[in-house]
Scaffold this active site. Structure first.
Site, PDB file in Angstrom:
ATOM      1  N   ASP A   1      18.440 -42.109   8.629  1.00  0.00           N
ATOM      2  CA  ASP A   1      18.653 -41.096   7.593  1.00  0.00           C
ATOM      3  C   ASP A   1      20.152 -40.966   7.388  1.00  0.00           C
ATOM      4  O   ASP A   1      20.935 -41.117   8.332  1.00  0.00           O
ATOM      5  CB  ASP A   1      18.079 -39.745   8.022  1.00  0.00           C
ATOM      6  CG  ASP A   1      16.568 -39.709   8.003  1.00  0.00           C
ATOM      7  OD1 ASP A   1      15.973 -40.316   7.090  1.00  0.00           O
ATOM      8  OD2 ASP A   1      15.982 -39.070   8.886  1.00  0.00           O
TER       9      ASP A   1
ATOM     10  N   CYS B   1      15.014 -40.689  11.718  1.00  0.00           N
ATOM     11  CA  CYS B   1      13.789 -39.924  11.505  1.00  0.00           C
ATOM     12  C   CYS B   1      13.060 -39.846  12.848  1.00  0.00           C
ATOM     13  O   CYS B   1      12.857 -40.868  13.506  1.00  0.00           O
ATOM     14  CB  CYS B   1      12.908 -40.608  10.463  1.00  0.00           C
ATOM     15  SG  CYS B   1      11.269 -39.854  10.314  1.00  0.00           S
TER      16      CYS B   1
END
Length: 152
Positions: free
Chosen positions: A57, A50
């Site tokens: 992620d 992120c």
């Protein structure tokens, strides 16, 4: 036999690139230039960061393309995808950056990518892109990744 003399990674130890910008994607001549066929790569454990929190992620990427003159060398693609592990970017940017780099490298007859991202903040984000209509007469299966349903 396909000429692979220009390849710099295949068959030798290669360090993982630190970022997608540093990653080198390589191509080889299409071994079947007269055939219309679909190539699929699936990366079910794709990771990036992120850009705001630095938290990891995760996504399941499915990439389909119909080659013209070139195919992507798979080791270079694997290292390119791994270069996102320490790269901070939104899901949309990661997915479309991959598509753009491959379109620029290969000039395929058609390319499609599905980025099936796992939830961030309780909301899964799926990102889809394709270059246009797929060529007629080429079998292109569904990507087969179901929408996120949580535990139930």
């Amino acid at each position: 036999m396909t000429d692979v003399s220009s390849l710099t990674m295949l068959g030798r130890p290669t360090a993982q690139p630190a970022s997608p910008e540093e990653a080198v994607l390589e191509r080889v001549p299409n071994p079947e230039p007269g055939m219309a066929y679909c190539v699929r790569f699936a990366a079910p454990e794709f990771t990036s960061l992120c850009p705001l929190t630095g938290q990891p992620d995760f996504a399941h990427l499915v990439l389909d393309y119909v080659p013209r003159d070139w195919i992507v060398e798979s080791k270079s693609l694997k290292l390119f995808l791994a270069s996102f592990r320490n790269h901070g970017a939104f899901h949309e940017h990661c997915t479309l950056l991959i598509a753009r780099r491959l379109v620029d490298l290969l000039d395929p007859a058609w390319l499609r990518i599905g980025g099936y991202w796992y939830p961030r903040g309780g909301i899964p984000i799926d990102v889809f892109f394709q270059t246009g209509e797929p060529p007629k007469g080429v079998w292109i299966p569904e990507q087969g990744v179901p929408g996120y349903r949580g535990r139930g």
